[in-house]
Design a protein around this motif. Structure first.
Motif, mmCIF file in Angstrom:
data_model
loop_
_atom_site.group_PDB
_atom_site.id
_atom_site.type_symbol
_atom_site.label_atom_id
_atom_site.label_comp_id
_atom_site.label_asym_id
_atom_site.label_seq_id
_atom_site.Cartn_x
_atom_site.Cartn_y
_atom_site.Cartn_z
ATOM 1 N N CYS A 100 0.820 -1.219 0.000
ATOM 2 C CA CYS A 100 0.000 0.000 0.000
ATOM 3 C C CYS A 100 0.855 1.271 0.000
ATOM 4 O O CYS A 100 0.491 2.254 -0.643
ATOM 5 C CB CYS A 100 -0.968 -0.021 1.176
ATOM 6 S SG CYS A 100 -2.374 -1.121 0.877
ATOM 7 N N LYS A 101 1.978 1.250 0.692
ATOM 8 C CA LYS A 101 2.880 2.409 0.653
ATOM 9 C C LYS A 101 3.395 2.640 -0.771
ATOM 10 O O LYS A 101 3.499 3.771 -1.213
ATOM 11 C CB LYS A 101 4.068 2.212 1.608
ATOM 12 C CG LYS A 101 3.738 2.461 3.056
ATOM 13 C CD LYS A 101 3.523 3.926 3.315
ATOM 14 C CE LYS A 101 3.409 4.212 4.787
ATOM 15 N NZ LYS A 101 2.969 5.573 5.069
ATOM 16 N N ALA A 102 3.695 1.542 -1.462
ATOM 17 C CA ALA A 102 4.233 1.648 -2.820
ATOM 18 C C ALA A 102 3.146 1.871 -3.879
ATOM 19 O O ALA A 102 3.450 2.343 -4.974
ATOM 20 C CB ALA A 102 5.018 0.377 -3.161
ATOM 21 N N ASN A 103 1.897 1.549 -3.547
ATOM 22 C CA ASN A 103 0.807 1.614 -4.526
ATOM 23 C C ASN A 103 -0.438 2.271 -3.925
ATOM 24 O O ASN A 103 -1.475 1.617 -3.780
ATOM 25 C CB ASN A 103 0.439 0.195 -4.997
ATOM 26 C CG ASN A 103 1.599 -0.517 -5.627
ATOM 27 O OD1 ASN A 103 1.949 -0.265 -6.766
ATOM 28 N ND2 ASN A 103 2.207 -1.429 -4.873
ATOM 29 N N PRO A 104 -0.366 3.546 -3.574
ATOM 30 C CA PRO A 104 -1.505 4.187 -2.911
ATOM 31 C C PRO A 104 -2.776 4.230 -3.765
ATOM 32 O O PRO A 104 -3.873 4.378 -3.234
ATOM 33 C CB PRO A 104 -1.004 5.598 -2.607
ATOM 34 C CG PRO A 104 0.152 5.813 -3.522
ATOM 35 C CD PRO A 104 0.744 4.470 -3.788
#
Length: 135
Positions: A100-104
């Motif tokens: 999720c941090k890498a793919n908001p």
């Protein structure tokens, strides 16, 4: 008291993830914390707190149910399944948090679908397959 704690968890979940009843909602196949936007979920999860943090345990328990449902499909289609012993809280929380941090712009369910796809499968016998909803 236990009752007060339960109410607090429900209120927290409602605040974090929004509870509402759309008037004319489209039919859903999947629902729950796993389809939250990663932009929101990455801010709510705290993997280092394990299952002591409400958003963490809401996600983990949702994942357990999602993988269990996927296992019924896998068992019936491929006669194999994901060993639920491999679905560990620390692994899932870190996996979803990092994803999720890498793919908001994505949803946590995408990380879990990849986890299921990549997981080592346990082979079963065809006689072990079943359809609990046979029509």
């Amino acid at each position: 008291s236990i009752c007060a704690a339960a109410v607090a968890v429900i209120v927290l979940a409602a605040m974090l993830f929004g509870i509402g009843a759309p008037s004319q909602a489209d039919p859903l196949i999947t629902q729950g914390i796993g389809i939250q936007s990663c932009a929101k979920l990455a801010n709510d999860l705290k993997p280092s707190e394990g299952l002591n943090h409400p958003p963490n345990y809401l996600l983990f328990y949702w994942v357990q149910g999602y993988v269990s449902a996927a296992n019924i499909f896998l068992l019936n289609e491929y006669t194999n399944y994901v060993d639920m012993n491999d679905v560990e809280a620390s692994t899932i929380l870190k996996l979803v948090f990092d994803f999720c941090k890498a793919n908001p712009d994505k949803k946590a369910i995408s990380a879990i679908d990849k986890f299921i796809q990549d997981a080592k499968k346990v082979d079963a016998k065809e006689k072990d397959a079943f359809n609990p909803w046979e029509q």
